[in-house]
Design an enzyme around this catalytic site. Structure first.
Site, PDB file in Angstrom:
ATOM      1  N   HIS A  38     -14.111 140.584 108.542  1.00  0.00           N
ATOM      2  CA  HIS A  38     -14.197 139.800 107.305  1.00  0.00           C
ATOM      3  C   HIS A  38     -15.640 139.612 106.850  1.00  0.00           C
ATOM      4  O   HIS A  38     -15.949 139.706 105.671  1.00  0.00           O
ATOM      5  CB  HIS A  38     -13.586 138.411 107.514  1.00  0.00           C
TER       6      HIS A  38
ATOM      7  N   ARG B 113      -5.688 143.523  96.893  1.00  0.00           N
ATOM      8  CA  ARG B 113      -5.112 142.925  98.107  1.00  0.00           C
ATOM      9  C   ARG B 113      -4.363 141.662  97.696  1.00  0.00           C
ATOM     10  O   ARG B 113      -4.933 140.571  97.681  1.00  0.00           O
ATOM     11  CB  ARG B 113      -6.227 142.551  99.091  1.00  0.00           C
TER      12      ARG B 113
ATOM     13  N   ARG C  17      -1.454 146.628  95.956  1.00  0.00           N
ATOM     14  CA  ARG C  17      -0.795 146.723  97.264  1.00  0.00           C
ATOM     15  C   ARG C  17       0.114 145.510  97.429  1.00  0.00           C
ATOM     16  O   ARG C  17      -0.336 144.373  97.250  1.00  0.00           O
ATOM     17  CB  ARG C  17      -1.838 146.725  98.379  1.00  0.00           C
TER      18      ARG C  17
ATOM     19  N   CYS D 141      -9.100 153.840 100.376  1.00  0.00           N
ATOM     20  CA  CYS D 141      -9.414 152.475  99.939  1.00  0.00           C
ATOM     21  C   CYS D 141      -9.930 151.628 101.089  1.00  0.00           C
ATOM     22  O   CYS D 141     -10.165 150.443 100.933  1.00  0.00           O
ATOM     23  CB  CYS D 141      -8.214 151.815  99.276  1.00  0.00           C
TER      24      CYS D 141
HETATM   25  C1  PEP Z   1      -7.392 149.268 105.538  1.00  0.00           C
HETATM   26  O1  PEP Z   1      -6.767 148.947 106.551  1.00  0.00           O
HETATM   27  O2  PEP Z   1      -8.227 150.206 105.503  1.00  0.00           O
HETATM   28  C2  PEP Z   1      -7.178 148.535 104.280  1.00  0.00           C
HETATM   29  C3  PEP Z   1      -7.702 148.957 103.160  1.00  0.00           C
HETATM   30  O3  PEP Z   1      -6.439 147.394 104.336  1.00  0.00           O
HETATM   31  P1  PEP Z   1      -7.008 145.987 104.916  1.00  0.00           P
HETATM   32  O4  PEP Z   1      -8.475 146.144 105.183  1.00  0.00           O
HETATM   33  O5  PEP Z   1      -6.723 144.961 103.883  1.00  0.00           O
HETATM   34  O6  PEP Z   1      -6.172 145.851 106.150  1.00  0.00           O
HETATM   35 MG    MG Z   2      -5.029 147.679 106.328  1.00  0.00          MG
END
Ligand code: PEP
Ligand code: MG
Length: 556
Positions: A186, A288, A325, A486
């Site tokens: 994060h 997201r 998503r 992504c």
């Molecule tokens: C990933 O897993 O690369 C992704 C884009 O989703 P998140 O980072 O939200 O899990």
């Molecule tokens: Mg992910």
């Protein structure tokens, strides 16, 4: 004397300045016994402190907006957890002071999380931060966190809690360095959202003395302690050159010979849209939506609330592409009303699409809200599911979209190696793929994305990960469909060229990275990118892959 340390560069740019450490002192209140008649007053004090801290976190969230807001609001909820509060009350009733009871109740909860495995490492840091804030308030001492300084500085911390990163003032904080965290934690995502150079997973960062001059290269991951005059001059010149290149490159993403690679933005909600527009994003490659769900741990947001949030994002890109998503709950983003609380391995349990297939009403509401939000807009709406494992998953998602009458392209995220290995089969059911390289790395290398100690394996330059990217892109090409990236891999300018060479058709990233990727891509032809990609895949390690691609592109 100059010394060099190496961590993981997670946010581009160069910062040169003096070190200021984060106020992380663990405030352990004395274990004194209080008289029984004071218990009620102490319980009251504890409650007031909890409420004040929760209100402060919410206020910080409102100020920060975007993904940071959702994270801070989740922390505010953590502070008010009824079971924790009941434990505090119990401890005060048997003689603890308010501050000691809070300290001990959080410690017990922390142990529970720690013993549940390493999955919740990121949340443990958040929990410690909440505890420190409540205890500091009860003791009447300054809040732990970002140091008070009028002069710009480089912030050094063990790990940065979302509450702190959200409030970093980019005019005072030149950059930051953390001992923990990985490229997809994060903190790294938030650093990029802020546009502050950052290096994470740097063991020994905590030992650099307060006030020491350091230079941080957020692209290479290098830290120069007491940099020489020459080093500073070289870094500053490189940064100036990069800035000039950024200013010169504008318009849609493309290689030097005009091969188009749309550059899209990752957003967590309407608050992230202005930065995406400013950076010249050609649309949104990853919305997201789970951040909308973190407000209330017990219920899904109403259809109306969802329609409003989706519409605001869709309206910002009237002719563009917006890839939404559907809810990705579970693992590091648990939701009380959806995520099973008793899984031994939450990252391998019911999360992402699996959660939605168990709760079809939540998926239905989301898809209906999206259909309503897009009504009458010329936007190219695309919807994708997280954590698709196989063709059956892809079909279940496509069926749900059709049943909701959604006029959109349906896609699958490739985050699980099985989906990459059998990408052609998945593509029988959906129209596009989007590579979530953060989770794809986590599952390919069995390396938790929250754990700094395994960040070597989370490196998206790992040739095995590049192989899976190539497999997915080749399958999409064979089927005449698109395959974007992504995950955070797309935000590394050099890697963006390699991904393009592997056949990826679009790149989506935090808005702050778009200018860097656009400038780098514009320097090389598609054929050069393909050669760099082949060289990277022929390597045996992430470092070798990076050097091999660099050598090809710099003509060595
Ligand atoms: C990933 O897993 O690369 C992704 C884009 O989703 P998140 O980072 O939200 O899990
Ligand atoms: Mg992910």
């Amino acid at each position: 004397m100059e010394t060099t340390l190496r961590g993981v560069g997670v946010s581009h740019g160069v910062a040169i300045g003096e070190v200021r450490h984060m106020g992380t002192a663990v405030l352990e209140p004395p274990a004194k016994q209080i008289p029984a008649e004071e218990a009620e007053r102490e319980q009251q004090r504890a409650r007031q402190a909890v409420e004040a801290v929760a209100a402060d976190l919410t206020a910080r969230g409102n100020l920060a907006g975007g993904e940071a807001q959702a994270v801070l609001e989740a922390q505010a909820l953590m502070a008010q957890d009824p079971e924790l509060m009941a434990d505090v009350d119990r401890r005060v009733a048997v003689g603890s002071s308010a501050e000691r009871a809070v300290y001990d109740a959080f410690a017990a909860y922390r142990e529970l999380l720690a013993n549940a495995g390493e999955y919740l490492a990121g949340r443990v840091a958040d929990l410690d931060d909440v505890r420190n804030r409540i205890v500091a308030r009860l003791l009447g001492v300054p809040m732990p966190g970002v140091p008070d300084s009028d002069e710009p500085y480089v912030l050094v911390a063990r790990d940065l809690a979302p509450a702190d990163t959200a409030l970093l003032d980019p005019t005072l904080v030149l950059g930051f360095v953390t001992e923990e965290g990985g490229p997809t934690s994060h903190s790294a995502i938030l650093a990029r959202a802020l546009g502050v150079p950052a290096v994470v997973a740097l063991p020994g960062a905590g030992e650099i003395a307060e006030g020491t001059l350091i230079a941080v290269d957020g692209s290479s991951g290098e830290i120069f302690v007491n940099p020489t005059e020459e080093r500073r001059a070289a870094l500053e010149a490189a940064a100036a050159e990069r800035k000039a290149a950024l200013a010169a490159a504008t318009g849609p993403g493309a290689t030097a010979d005009g091969h188009k690679v749309p550059l899209l933005a990752n957003v967590g909600g309407p608050a992230d849209v202005p930065a995406a527009v400013e950076a010249g994003a050609e649309g949104v490659g990853l919305f997201r939506t789970e951040f909308l769900f973190l407000d209330d741990s017990k219920n899904a947001p109403s259809e109306e609330k969802q329609v409003e949030a989706y519409r605001q994002v869709l309206e910002a890109f009237p002719e563009g592409r917006v890839v939404v998503r559907v809810l990705d709950a579970g693992a590091d983003k648990p939701l009380e009303f959806l995520t099973p609380g008793d899984e031994p391995n939450p990252a391998l349990g019911v999360r992402g699409l699996r959660t939605l297939l168990d709760h079809p009403e939540v998926l239905r509401t989301q898809l209906t809200a999206l259909a309503k939000a897009a009504e009458g807009l010329p936007v190219h709406l695309e919807v994708m599911a997280p954590m698709v494992a196989d063709r059956a998953d892809a079909k279940a998602f496509a069926d749900a979209c059709r049943e909701a009458g959604l006029q959109a392209k349906y896609g699958a995220m490739v985050e699980i190696p099985s989906a990459a290995l059998r990408a052609r089969s998945v593509l029988r059911e959906v129209e596009f793929l989007s590579l979530g390289t953060n989770d794809l790395a986590q599952y390919t290398f069995a390396a938790d994305r929250q754990v700094g100690a395994v960040s070597r394996l989370q490196d998206p330059w790992q040739p095995a990960l590049l192989d899976l990217v190539a497999l997915s892109a080749e399958a999409a090409r064979a089927e005449g469909k698109s395959c974007g990236v992504c995950g955070e891999a797309a935000s590394d300018p050099l890697l963006a060229c390699v991904l393009t060479g592997l056949g990826v058709t679009s790149l989506s990233m935090g808005a702050a990275s778009i200018p860097y990727v656009r400038a780098q891509l514009a320097k090389f032809t598609l054929a050069q990118c393909e050669r760099a990609a082949a060289a990277a895949r022929a390597a045996d390690s992430a470092d070798e892959a990076r050097s091999a691609a660099q050598a090809v592109l710099s003509g060595e």
